[in-house]
Scaffold this active site. Structure first.
Site, PDB file in Angstrom:
ATOM      1  N   ASP A   1       0.858  -1.183   0.000  1.00 38.29           N
ATOM      2  CA  ASP A   1       0.000   0.000   0.000  1.00 38.29           C
ATOM      3  C   ASP A   1       0.894   1.232   0.000  1.00 38.29           C
ATOM      4  OD1 ASP A   1      -2.064   1.786   0.316  1.00 38.29           O
ATOM      5  OD2 ASP A   1      -2.531   1.242   2.373  1.00 38.29           O
TER       6      ASP A   1
ATOM      7  N   PHE B   1     -10.353  -0.566   0.716  1.00 34.70           N
ATOM      8  CA  PHE B   1      -9.865  -1.384   1.824  1.00 34.70           C
ATOM      9  C   PHE B   1     -10.179  -2.843   1.518  1.00 34.70           C
ATOM     10  CE2 PHE B   1      -9.175  -3.365   5.832  1.00 34.70           C
ATOM     11  CZ  PHE B   1      -7.985  -2.774   6.194  1.00 34.70           C
TER      12      PHE B   1
ATOM     13  N   ARG C   1      -9.921 -12.888   7.124  1.00 35.43           N
ATOM     14  CA  ARG C   1      -8.724 -13.489   6.525  1.00 35.43           C
ATOM     15  C   ARG C   1      -9.052 -14.789   5.801  1.00 35.43           C
ATOM     16  NH1 ARG C   1      -4.136 -10.840   8.511  1.00 35.43           N
ATOM     17  NH2 ARG C   1      -4.186 -10.190  10.669  1.00 35.43           N
TER      18      ARG C   1
HETATM   19  P1  IMP Z   1       2.118  -0.457   3.743  1.00 36.56           P
HETATM   20  O1  IMP Z   1       3.272  -0.443   4.697  1.00 36.56           O
HETATM   21  O2  IMP Z   1       1.308   0.813   3.796  1.00 36.56           O
HETATM   22  O3  IMP Z   1       2.500  -0.796   2.326  1.00 36.56           O
HETATM   23  O4  IMP Z   1       1.075  -1.500   4.261  1.00 36.56           O
HETATM   24  C1  IMP Z   1       1.379  -2.746   4.457  1.00 36.56           C
HETATM   25  C2  IMP Z   1       0.422  -3.479   5.357  1.00 36.56           C
HETATM   26  O5  IMP Z   1      -0.800  -2.781   5.647  1.00 36.56           O
HETATM   27  C3  IMP Z   1      -0.006  -4.714   4.614  1.00 36.56           C
HETATM   28  O6  IMP Z   1       0.923  -5.738   4.855  1.00 36.56           O
HETATM   29  C4  IMP Z   1      -1.350  -4.997   5.205  1.00 36.56           C
HETATM   30  O7  IMP Z   1      -1.191  -5.756   6.377  1.00 36.56           O
HETATM   31  C5  IMP Z   1      -1.898  -3.641   5.557  1.00 36.56           C
HETATM   32  N1  IMP Z   1      -2.809  -3.173   4.497  1.00 36.56           N
HETATM   33  C6  IMP Z   1      -2.582  -2.229   3.556  1.00 36.56           C
HETATM   34  N2  IMP Z   1      -3.641  -2.073   2.768  1.00 36.56           N
HETATM   35  C7  IMP Z   1      -4.580  -2.943   3.209  1.00 36.56           C
HETATM   36  C8  IMP Z   1      -5.931  -3.265   2.772  1.00 36.56           C
HETATM   37  O8  IMP Z   1      -6.477  -2.722   1.812  1.00 36.56           O
HETATM   38  N3  IMP Z   1      -6.561  -4.234   3.488  1.00 36.56           N
HETATM   39  C9  IMP Z   1      -6.000  -4.880   4.551  1.00 36.56           C
HETATM   40  N4  IMP Z   1      -4.759  -4.610   4.967  1.00 36.56           N
HETATM   41  C10 IMP Z   1      -4.049  -3.651   4.317  1.00 36.56           C
END
Ligand code: IMP
Ligand code: MG
Length: 176
Positions: free
Chosen positions: A104, A153, A166
């Site tokens: 993300d 999300f 999950r």
């Molecule tokens: P980042 O560090 O922002 O790239 O986010 C990484 C973590 O956030 C992922 O490994 C997920 O656990 C959680 N995450 C990010 N986007 C989503 C989503 O749309 N649904 C559920 N978990 C998310």
């Protein structure tokens, strides 16, 4: 418990996910021909995807897991990454592939990639099930991407909302 949220329609089916995982596993087999790889799954979200990927890699494969969290339980990452469980094995000289559920903001993977690269790996790549390019805040690209998704999300196939959903055998999103 329900906080008023509902799960939307199916975005990606189990069949599509498994087919894509098979293609990526075969690609990994070609890319590392004659070598072995260590898959590092990021708990908990990456588990179903990692299981699919590992079965289609025709090399010697080792697996290990890490758990990390960005501080706080907010749905938007806070930018600070905490390691809750580190690797069991020594990764020096190994071809490491980090297996993650979704990229993300990119904060988690950028941090983890640097963290593991400091241990003298032979190579290090990233394999994610989903990529949400619109969410990106730091520059990081996965080497193997299952599917690109819109900035929703996402839940299912390992991905949770406060630990729920999950187990869904497909990718969907939260409404409302
Ligand atoms: P980042 O560090 O922002 O790239 O986010 C990484 C973590 O956030 C992922 O490994 C997920 O656990 C959680 N995450 C990010 N986007 C989503 C989503 O749309 N649904 C559920 N978990 C998310
Ligand atoms: Mg995660």
């Amino acid at each position: 418990m329900n906080n008023g949220e509902t799960v939307g329609e199916i975005m990606i089916t189990e069949k599509e996910i498994r087919k894509r995982a098979g293609e990526i596993g075969e690609q990994i087999g070609r890319d590392y021909a004659g070598e072995s790889v260590l898959l590092v799954g990021i708990l908990k979200g990456a588990v179903p995807w990692m299981v699919d990927i590992m079965k289609s890699i025709s090399l010697d494969v080792e697996i290990d897991f890490m758990a990390c969290s960005s501080y706080g339980a907010a749905t938007k990452s806070s930018g600070v990454v905490k390691i809750n469980k580190d690797l069991d094995s020594d990764i020096k000289g190994k071809n490491v592939i980090i297996v993650e559920d979704i990229v993300d903001s990119g904060t988690t993977l950028k941090y983890l990639k640097n963290y593991l690269a400091n241990r003298g790996t032979k190579s290090i790549k990233i394999c994610c099930m989903l990529d949400k390019p619109d969410g990106r805040k730091v520059e990081i690209a996965a080497d193997y991407v299952g599917f690109k998704v819109d900035d929703l999300f996402i839940v299912g196939y390992g991905l949770d909302a406060n630990q729920k959903y999950r187990q869904l055998p497909y990718i969907s999103y939260l409404k409302g």
